[in-house]
Every structure is written in structure tokens, then in C-alpha cells.
Design an enzyme around this catalytic site. Structure first.
Site, mmCIF file in Angstrom:
data_model
loop_
_atom_site.group_PDB
_atom_site.id
_atom_site.type_symbol
_atom_site.label_atom_id
_atom_site.label_comp_id
_atom_site.label_asym_id
_atom_site.label_seq_id
_atom_site.Cartn_x
_atom_site.Cartn_y
_atom_site.Cartn_z
ATOM 1 N N SER A 8 88.630 -43.125 3.338
ATOM 2 C CA SER A 8 89.222 -41.873 4.182
ATOM 3 C C SER A 8 88.345 -40.886 4.189
ATOM 4 O O SER A 8 87.929 -40.367 3.032
ATOM 5 C CB SER A 8 90.607 -41.605 3.908
ATOM 6 O OG SER A 8 91.187 -40.487 4.740
ATOM 7 N N HIS A 33 88.008 -44.895 7.939
ATOM 8 C CA HIS A 33 89.210 -44.199 8.259
ATOM 9 C C HIS A 33 89.197 -42.765 8.504
ATOM 10 O O HIS A 33 88.662 -41.811 7.737
ATOM 11 C CB HIS A 33 90.350 -44.340 7.024
ATOM 12 C CG HIS A 33 91.590 -44.219 7.400
ATOM 13 N ND1 HIS A 33 92.606 -45.085 7.898
ATOM 14 C CD2 HIS A 33 92.542 -43.101 7.248
ATOM 15 C CE1 HIS A 33 93.526 -44.916 8.145
ATOM 16 N NE2 HIS A 33 93.777 -43.648 7.804
ATOM 17 N N ASP A 35 91.291 -39.587 9.731
ATOM 18 C CA ASP A 35 92.698 -39.095 9.700
ATOM 19 C C ASP A 35 92.930 -37.997 10.980
ATOM 20 O O ASP A 35 92.415 -37.029 10.601
ATOM 21 C CB ASP A 35 93.144 -38.470 8.299
ATOM 22 C CG ASP A 35 93.378 -39.649 7.228
ATOM 23 O OD1 ASP A 35 94.467 -40.484 7.771
ATOM 24 O OD2 ASP A 35 92.783 -39.791 6.360
ATOM 25 N N MET A 37 95.271 -35.247 12.429
ATOM 26 C CA MET A 37 96.475 -34.672 12.153
ATOM 27 C C MET A 37 96.596 -33.355 13.039
ATOM 28 O O MET A 37 95.529 -32.615 13.204
ATOM 29 C CB MET A 37 96.493 -34.228 10.753
ATOM 30 C CG MET A 37 96.284 -35.254 9.811
ATOM 31 S SD MET A 37 96.512 -34.530 8.189
ATOM 32 C CE MET A 37 95.952 -36.332 7.339
ATOM 33 N N HIS A 66 93.411 -42.959 12.985
ATOM 34 C CA HIS A 66 94.773 -42.957 12.552
ATOM 35 C C HIS A 66 95.330 -41.581 13.158
ATOM 36 O O HIS A 66 95.242 -40.570 12.780
ATOM 37 C CB HIS A 66 95.083 -43.005 10.848
ATOM 38 C CG HIS A 66 96.695 -42.881 10.655
ATOM 39 N ND1 HIS A 66 96.994 -42.598 9.375
ATOM 40 C CD2 HIS A 66 97.599 -43.098 11.329
ATOM 41 C CE1 HIS A 66 98.053 -42.840 9.032
ATOM 42 N NE2 HIS A 66 98.701 -42.697 10.308
ATOM 43 N N MET A 68 97.960 -39.188 13.853
ATOM 44 C CA MET A 68 99.182 -38.539 13.114
ATOM 45 C C MET A 68 99.435 -37.313 14.048
ATOM 46 O O MET A 68 99.309 -36.238 13.672
ATOM 47 C CB MET A 68 99.081 -38.105 11.664
ATOM 48 C CG MET A 68 99.081 -39.334 10.693
ATOM 49 S SD MET A 68 98.538 -38.886 9.002
ATOM 50 C CE MET A 68 96.855 -39.099 9.509
ATOM 51 N N MET A 167 102.557 -46.467 5.271
ATOM 52 C CA MET A 167 102.127 -45.074 4.487
ATOM 53 C C MET A 167 102.736 -45.302 3.165
ATOM 54 O O MET A 167 103.969 -45.335 2.970
ATOM 55 C CB MET A 167 102.658 -43.955 5.269
ATOM 56 C CG MET A 167 101.816 -43.697 6.544
ATOM 57 S SD MET A 167 100.103 -43.342 6.423
ATOM 58 C CE MET A 167 99.974 -42.031 5.177
ATOM 59 N N GLY A 172 99.767 -36.304 5.803
ATOM 60 C CA GLY A 172 99.492 -34.975 5.845
ATOM 61 C C GLY A 172 98.312 -34.532 4.968
ATOM 62 O O GLY A 172 97.532 -33.351 5.259
ATOM 63 N N PHE A 173 98.433 -34.918 3.824
ATOM 64 C CA PHE A 173 97.458 -34.275 2.929
ATOM 65 C C PHE A 173 96.777 -35.405 1.852
ATOM 66 O O PHE A 173 97.764 -36.375 1.299
ATOM 67 C CB PHE A 173 98.134 -33.350 1.934
ATOM 68 C CG PHE A 173 98.384 -31.819 2.557
ATOM 69 C CD1 PHE A 173 97.616 -30.800 2.834
ATOM 70 C CD2 PHE A 173 99.695 -31.674 3.263
ATOM 71 C CE1 PHE A 173 97.959 -29.815 3.720
ATOM 72 C CE2 PHE A 173 100.068 -30.891 4.098
ATOM 73 C CZ PHE A 173 99.041 -29.611 4.216
ATOM 74 N N GLY A 174 95.714 -35.291 1.305
ATOM 75 C CA GLY A 174 95.402 -36.122 0.277
ATOM 76 C C GLY A 174 95.640 -35.959 -0.874
ATOM 77 O O GLY A 174 96.312 -34.718 -1.339
ATOM 78 N N GLY A 175 95.472 -36.818 -1.769
ATOM 79 C CA GLY A 175 95.671 -36.711 -3.303
ATOM 80 C C GLY A 175 97.063 -36.671 -3.843
ATOM 81 O O GLY A 175 97.305 -36.324 -4.974
ATOM 82 N N ASP A 205 97.934 -46.869 2.923
ATOM 83 C CA ASP A 205 97.288 -45.677 2.898
ATOM 84 C C ASP A 205 98.141 -44.538 2.219
ATOM 85 O O ASP A 205 99.282 -44.455 2.417
ATOM 86 C CB ASP A 205 97.218 -45.021 4.410
ATOM 87 C CG ASP A 205 96.645 -43.794 4.436
ATOM 88 O OD1 ASP A 205 95.768 -43.211 3.511
ATOM 89 O OD2 ASP A 205 96.283 -43.399 5.890
ATOM 90 N N GLY A 206 97.390 -44.309 0.925
ATOM 91 C CA GLY A 206 97.944 -43.270 0.056
ATOM 92 C C GLY A 206 97.876 -43.403 -1.227
ATOM 93 O O GLY A 206 98.707 -44.560 -1.574
ATOM 94 N N GLY A 207 97.305 -42.764 -2.066
ATOM 95 C CA GLY A 207 97.237 -42.876 -3.604
ATOM 96 C C GLY A 207 96.586 -44.244 -3.862
ATOM 97 O O GLY A 207 97.089 -44.783 -5.106
ATOM 98 N N GLY A 227 90.889 -42.434 -0.325
ATOM 99 C CA GLY A 227 90.218 -41.118 0.043
ATOM 100 C C GLY A 227 89.786 -40.689 -1.056
ATOM 101 O O GLY A 227 88.522 -40.648 -1.411
#
Length: 267
Positions: A8, A33, A35, A37, A66, A68, A167, A172-175, A205-207, A227
Site C-alpha cells: 500500500s 495498492h 488508497d 479516500m 481501492h 473509499m 477490511m 481511513g488511516f494506516g498503522g 487489508d489492514g494490520g 502498508g
């Protein structure tokens, strides 16, 4: 089982996107990827069509875009024209929304710990129409679901898409930390695709990190978005290779059963 990766660019330095792309491409990712937004569907603003067009000019790696956004029916063509190879839209844009779940995650504030979810799809024809437009342009189409949306709502659309995206954080936010509740969704969607004989990309997607990559693949994911774990690393290519090794363990059945995990978040 072949597992693909889509690093990402959300975690890249936006002032040096071309450099970030070159750094991660040393490890030959299958996708990049992107993102998108809009500051409305999610509480953040990121990339628009001009950046997608610029990325297309500097890489041959397919762009996994993607969306969003609240109005994909208006924006979809922008990204197809900019060069997106795969465009994913959210099921929540075609449903009957319930109040956003105010689930607070361990490492996020309230704005980052909630996202829209749906309990029914009131406009399936709208959702199918988006896929048809992507396919008519010769591109791939994907469907995403937020953490609060039941995976069962995506089942009627599986034969119309090339990818379904789970998801594993609130978008909305990485990390953010991986939400273990995504694992059961991956199992359900993987089983449904197999039962229908579909060659479907099942993306998460995520974590995603070395631990959660193995868990996600063991649950049925075959395309991982990463990401922070990749483009947030000092050596993105080496980080991606480590994720590949971890995913290989999951594909071989070496990951622990996700049901043993807490249903909140995994760092």
C-alpha cells in the site's frame, strides 16, 4: 496456493512516490495498492486521478485502486481513465446504512476506530452496474466490505467480481492493528468461492505483518495488502520478502487457528 501481495502506497512518502515504487518493486510485488479516500466515506484525504495517472507512467506493476469514496458511481470512470488495472468499490455505498459502529481500537482515536457498515443491500443493481462498467473498460472489478458489514452480504456478488476485499481495520488511516474478526469472513468467502468454482482474489487489508499474514492466508486470503510493514520499513523489498515467507507458512497450514485470538485487534 499462490499468495499475491499489494504493497500500500498509503505508507509511502507522498513526496517521493516514484522512489517508493522502485524500492518495493525490487521484490516483484504482483500489485501496487492505491488508497483513494475522499474525506467523507472515510475521515481522510489521499490520492486522486492525477496521481494514479502519474503512477501509471512510472511503473508496469498493475495498480490495485481501492475507492473509499461515497459516490463511486461518479468517480469510477475517473480512475479507469487514469489507468487503474483493478478498481474496488465498497458494498456500503449500495446498502442501507446503520449508525457507524463506534468501536475504539487499541491504537486509534474515535474517528479512526469507526466506519460505516450495512445490514442490507438496498441497491444491488447500483453495485452490479459498477462492476459492469469496470469490465466494459477491460479492467478488473472488486468489492470491499468494512469490519461491521457481514460477509454474507457479499455472497450474491461473488460471481460478478474478480476480487473481494475484507477490511481488517476501519478504513481511513494506516498503522492500525489487525482485527481478528476478519478471519472468519475470509473463511466464509473462501469457502463460498470454492463452492461456486470461482477463481477469485480474496484480499485482506489492514494490520498485515509477519504474524497476521500467516493467519490471513491460513483463513483463505490469497492477496495481502501491506502498508506500514512494507513501505514503512527501512528496506521495503526485504520486508516484502519476509512477509512472503510468513504467508508461505500460512499457506502450508503452519499458522495458529485464528479462533484462539482475541476478537479485538492484533498489533
Amino acid at each position: 496456493m499462490r499468495v499475491e501481495f499489494s504493497p500500500s502506497l498509503l505508507s509511502a512518502d507522498f513526496m517521493r512516490l516514484a522512489e517508493a515504487v522502485r524500492a518495493v518493486e525490487a521484490a516483484r510485488p504482483e500489485w501496487l495498492h492505491v488508497d483513494v479516500m475522499d474525506g467523507h466515506f472515510v475521515p481522510n484525504l489521499t490520492i486522486g486521478p492525477p496521481v494514479v495517472r502519474a503512477l501509471k507512467a512510472v511503473t508496469d506493476t498493475p495498480l490495485d485502486v481501492h475507492l473509499m469514496v461515497s459516490n463511486p458511481e461518479e468517480q469510477l470512470d475517473w480512475y479507469l481513465e487514469a489507468g487503474a488495472d483493478l478498481v474496488t468499490v465498497h458494498l456500503e455505498c449500495g446498502g442501507s446504512p446503520e449508525a457507524p459502529s463506534r468501536i475504539r481500537s487499541r491504537n486509534c482515536g474515535s474517528a479512526r476506530g469507526s466506519s460505516a457498515s450495512v445490514i442490507a443491500v438496498s441497491s444491488p443493481e447500483k453495485v452490479f452496474g459498477l462492476f459492469e462498467r469496470a469490465h466494459a473498460a477491460g479492467r478488473l472489478a472488486g468489492l470491499a466490505i468494512n469490519p461491521g458489514t457481514p460477509a454474507e452480504l457479499a455472497l450474491p456478488f461473488l460471481s460478478a467480481v474478480d476480487l473481494v476485499l475484507v477490511m481488517s481495520v476501519h478504513p481511513g488511516f494506516g498503522g492500525q492493528g489487525f482485527m481478528a474478526s476478519a478471519l472468519e469472513k475470509l473463511r466464509l468467502l473462501s469457502s463460498a468461492a470454492a463452492a461456486q468454482g470461482l477463481d477469485l482474489l480474496i484480499e485482506v487489508d489492514g494490520g498485515i505483518n509477519e504474524k497476521t499474514a500467516a493467519l490471513a492466508v491460513a483463513a483463505g486470503a490469497n492477496l495481502l495488502v501491506a502498508g506500514t510493514a512494507v513501505l514503512g520499513a527501512a528496506d521495503p523489498a526485504a520486508a516484502l520478502e519476509r512477509l512472503r515467507a510468513a504467508a508461505g507458512a500460512g499457506a502450508a497450514g503452519g499458522a495458529a487457528d485464528g479462533s484462539q485470538l482475541a476478537t479485538s485487534n492484533l498489533a
